[in-house]
Design an enzyme around this catalytic site. Structure first.
Site, short mmCIF file in Angstrom:
data_model
loop_
_atom_site.label_atom_id
_atom_site.label_comp_id
_atom_site.label_asym_id
_atom_site.label_seq_id
_atom_site.Cartn_x
_atom_site.Cartn_y
_atom_site.Cartn_z
N HIS A 61 0.82 -1.21 0.00
CA HIS A 61 0.00 0.00 0.00
C HIS A 61 0.85 1.26 0.00
O HIS A 61 2.04 1.24 0.35
CB HIS A 61 -0.94 0.00 1.21
N GLU A 102 -1.99 -7.25 7.69
CA GLU A 102 -0.63 -7.13 8.21
C GLU A 102 -0.46 -8.00 9.46
O GLU A 102 -1.42 -8.35 10.14
CB GLU A 102 -0.34 -5.65 8.54
#
Length: 197
Positions: free
Chosen positions: A21, A91
């Site tokens: 990202h 994550e």
């Protein structure tokens, strides 16, 4: 630790493209960010939008994204607003270290890294490995070219699992925000074709 299930044995070799990202305030400041759903910074928005031109010439058979806002927004800006949510791409859960920098952690735990030390209240390396093995298995079973939008430590761990290594080997694969990496095969051997580009 064994290789992830679904090893490739020839034919039309799958390729997995990884996109971390764009920048958030915490990624910029090196704060561990897992469950905190931060937006992209202005810089993050700009570089995520630049990914669209980099990916435009390639066709993907499957596009998956972490459900976290920063990954979904990057996918959208890169031209993939219809990316399917994949919970296993989140994550590494940092538990008590959420929002804390490595430097701050090392004030009480010398030499700490996510790759080599426990994360109190968070995920173990074995837990991260198990869910990323599911992603590897899914991409290999799907075949073709797959595009994944995710996060720094998780994508580094995924790359390690792709080549049959423990997640801790991800420490060797630096991964910057809004970069493109490619996993694939050389004959029957899983390899890293491109990294942090």
């Amino acid at each position: 630790m064994t290789a992830p299930a679904g090893s490739h044995s020839g034919g039309d070799a799958p390729e997995v493209w990884l996109v971390r990202h764009g920048e958030t305030e915490w990624s910029r400041d090196h704060r561990h960010t897992s469950v905190t759903d931060l937006p992209l910074t202005e810089v993050g928005v700009r570089v995520a939008a630049e990914l669209a031109a980099r990916l435009a010439g390639d066709r993907f058979d499957l596009v998956l994204t972490s459900p976290r806002l920063r990954a979904r927004r990057t996918a959208e800006l890169a031209g993939y607003p219809e990316a399917h949510l994949e919970g296993d791409l989140v994550e590494w859960n940092y538990g008590d270290y959420e929002g804390v920098t490595t430097q701050e952690i090392r004030e009480t735990v010398p030499d700490w890294t996510v790759w080599t030390h426990p994360t109190p209240g968070g995920e173990t390396a074995e837990q991260v490995s198990a869910r990323l093995d599911r992603v590897v298995g899914k991409t290999r079973a799907h075949g073709g070219r797959v595009l994944l939008f995710g996060h720094g430590h998780a994508l580094r761990a995924l790359a390690a699992r792709w080549i049959g290594q423990p997640v801790g080997e991800g420490r060797f694969f630096r991964l910057d925000t809004a970069t493109v990496s490619v996993l694939g095969y050389e004959r029957e051997t899983p390899v890293i074709l491109r990294w942090n580009a």
